[in-house]
Design an enzyme around this catalytic site. Structure first.
Site, mmCIF file in Angstrom:
data_model
loop_
_atom_site.group_PDB
_atom_site.id
_atom_site.type_symbol
_atom_site.label_atom_id
_atom_site.label_comp_id
_atom_site.label_asym_id
_atom_site.label_seq_id
_atom_site.Cartn_x
_atom_site.Cartn_y
_atom_site.Cartn_z
ATOM 1 C CG HIS A 33 -1.790 1.190 1.216
ATOM 2 N ND1 HIS A 33 -1.624 2.446 1.810
ATOM 3 C CD2 HIS A 33 -3.144 1.050 1.034
ATOM 4 C CE1 HIS A 33 -2.621 3.061 1.757
ATOM 5 N NE2 HIS A 33 -3.539 2.454 1.224
ATOM 6 C CG ASP A 34 -0.964 4.674 -0.772
ATOM 7 O OD1 ASP A 34 -1.360 4.070 -2.007
ATOM 8 O OD2 ASP A 34 -1.641 5.588 -0.225
ATOM 9 C CE LYS A 70 -5.143 3.986 -1.254
ATOM 10 N NZ LYS A 70 -4.424 4.839 -0.501
#
Length: 209
Positions: A36-37, A123
């Site tokens: 994630h990210d 995202k």
């Protein structure tokens, strides 16, 4: 309005958060990994010499290698380098221009760069499910468990875990493979997961299985 420099802190230990309310176990045939990210922009707030982020990136590398070895699909999230003001919407009020002011920092950090076998999802909001195909991809792969690592634990990681839970996908957050603004924020995320929607693991606990 932007993110301030993040000071290093010691990663939480198992005794720092409550036991999970459920006894879910990760099943290699049913799980997928979400990184994630982990983009340069978000990681740069820790500084180049941060022991915290170096340990977390090492643990994510170990976690990903275990998933690849066990044929567990690997997904990444990454905010686009450019978003217009209307598309970014309320994120402007909360964080300012964010990554869109530094498009040269949009790449996934080199240590964790995706391969041709991985899928990078665009995202748009805190949750990785928002305006993405993540739920459909998981269903197509017949995966109803999501292992989550990356940044930031109490924001996007937690929101993604919550939405997974609400969509019938069991979330597993890896305590020493996520990072946050502070130990307090980090612990809040882990405590919330254990009390309300999922299970927290540590990387060595998982890769030994």
């Amino acid at each position: 309005m932007s993110i301030r420099k993040i000071e290093s802190y010691h990663l939480p230990l198992k005794q720092d958060y409550p036991e999970a309310k459920v006894d879910w176990k990760i099943d290699k045939q049913r799980a997928a990994l979400l990184i994630h990210d982990m983009q340069d922009y978000f990681i740069n707030f820790y500084g180049e010499e941060s022991p915290l982020i170096q340990i977390v990136m090492h643990n994510i590398s170990k976690l990903k290698a275990w998933c690849v070895q066990n044929d567990i699909p690997v997904y990444y999230t990454a905010q686009p380098a450019k978003q217009d003001y209307q598309d970014r919407a309320l994120l402007n009020d909360m964080w300012g221009a964010g990554l869109t002011a530094y498009p040269e920092q949009a790449d996934i950090v080199k240590q964790l760069a995706p391969t041709k076998h991985d899928l990078v999802l665009t995202k748009w909001r805190y949750s990785a499910f928002y305006r993405s195909d993540l739920e459909q991809l998981l269903k197509k792969e017949q995966r109803d468990q999501l292992i989550i690592c990356g940044v930031y634990a109490h924001i996007g990681v937690l929101q993604t875990a919550a939405e997974a839970f609400m969509n019938g996908i069991k979330p597993f957050v890896i305590a020493d493979s996520v990072a946050d603004f502070s130990l307090k924020d980090h612990l809040f995320a882990l405590q919330y997961v254990q009390r309300n929607l999922g299970v927290v693991h540590h990387v060595n606990q998982l890769v030994r299985s």
